[in-house]
Write an enzyme that holds these catalytic residues in place. Structure first.
Site: not given
Ligand code: CIR
Length: 254
Positions: A60, A65-66, A85, A130, A160, A247
């Site tokens: 991922d 962004e995360d 992650r 999360r 999110h 993201c």
């Molecule tokens: C996840 O589940 O962490 C990734 N497959 C998708 C993350 C998407 N990120 C976001 O919306 N900021």
């Protein structure tokens, strides 16, 4: 200067975390091609696009962004809610160190950048699978000295907070009222997604630019009817991994 951090689409993207979608095959070449077009849109909008170090073992890791909340005064390195992650954050921290003072979320806090929506000095934080109350409290503690107010927001049906609501102009949000209570954002002008396009609430806004997935034409019409100028990108392939247009970058002024 405006910088956009991105990261390449890794070859293991098909092994990504999935919460709400059924797993479907992801075409890595197509995902990379769409991601390159996204990066080109960022460049056309004046960003200096800088790719973070590839992380081939983190499926991922394209969703940068995360891993951080970049404010004008400080960058907060997150502690992602998905254990898979967590190895992503070190390289983001390393790259941001040149531009911002660094703060971090620590155990037992968890926080994903996708859950943090900044509207002026207000930070809205999705209390999702999360992000927990401790993560929110740490963000509040680090940002209070700079005058930010942090508010938790309940979600339903999406990954999110920014799956459900994003800023599309300085004083306007785009949201899916089935996933987040519009009353939370009563002080802002609102555009609701078209009901046939529930995932259309994720748009990327900075400066005078609004980047939006081309797969949601009905919601795009609503944005344009509200007087907003929209730039579209193809985003369907990474959407299979539950990623949207916010993201895939961290955009900030250097
Ligand atoms: C996840 O589940 O962490 C990734 N497959 C998708 C993350 C998407 N990120 C976001 O919306 N900021």
């Amino acid at each position: 200067m405006r910088i956009a951090f991105t990261r390449e689409v890794g070859s293991r993207i098909a092994e990504c975390e999935l919460t709400h979608l059924q797993r479907e095959p992801v075409d890595v070449d197509r995902a990379r091609e769409q991601h390159a077009r996204y990066e080109n849109r960022l460049r056309e909008a004046g960003c200096d696009v800088r790719r973070l170090a590839p992380l081939p073992d983190c499926p991922d890791s394209v969703f940068v962004e995360d891993t951080a909340i970049v404010l004008d005064e400080v960058a907060v390195i997150t502690r992602p809610g998905a254990v898979s992650r967590r190895p992503e954050i070190a390289s983001t921290a390393e790259a941001l160190r040149a531009y911002r003072e660094i703060a971090s979320v620590s155990e037992p806090g968890i926080l994903d950048g996708g859950d943090v929506l900044r509207l002026g000095r207000n930070l809205y934080v999705g209390l999702s699978a999360r992000t927990n109350r401790e993560g929110l409290d740490e963000l509040a503690r680090v940002t209070a000295p700079y005058g930010y107010a942090v508010q938790g927001v309940d979600l339903r049906g999406c990954l999110h907070l920014k799956s459900a609501v994003t800023r599309v102009a300085e004083d306007t949000v785009l949201l899916n009222p089935a996933w987040v209570d519009p009353g939370v954002f009563a002080n802002y002008a609102q555009v609701a997604v078209d009901a046939a396009e529930p995932a259309a609430g994720n748009a990327l806004h900075f400066g005078n630019t609004l980047i939006f997935p081309e797969e949601f034409p009905r919601t795009r019409e609503r944005l344009e009817a509200a007087g907003l100028r929209v730039t579209t990108v193809p985003a369907a392939e990474l959407a299979k991994a539950e990623g949207g247009v916010t993201c895939c970058s961290l955009v900030f002024d250097a």
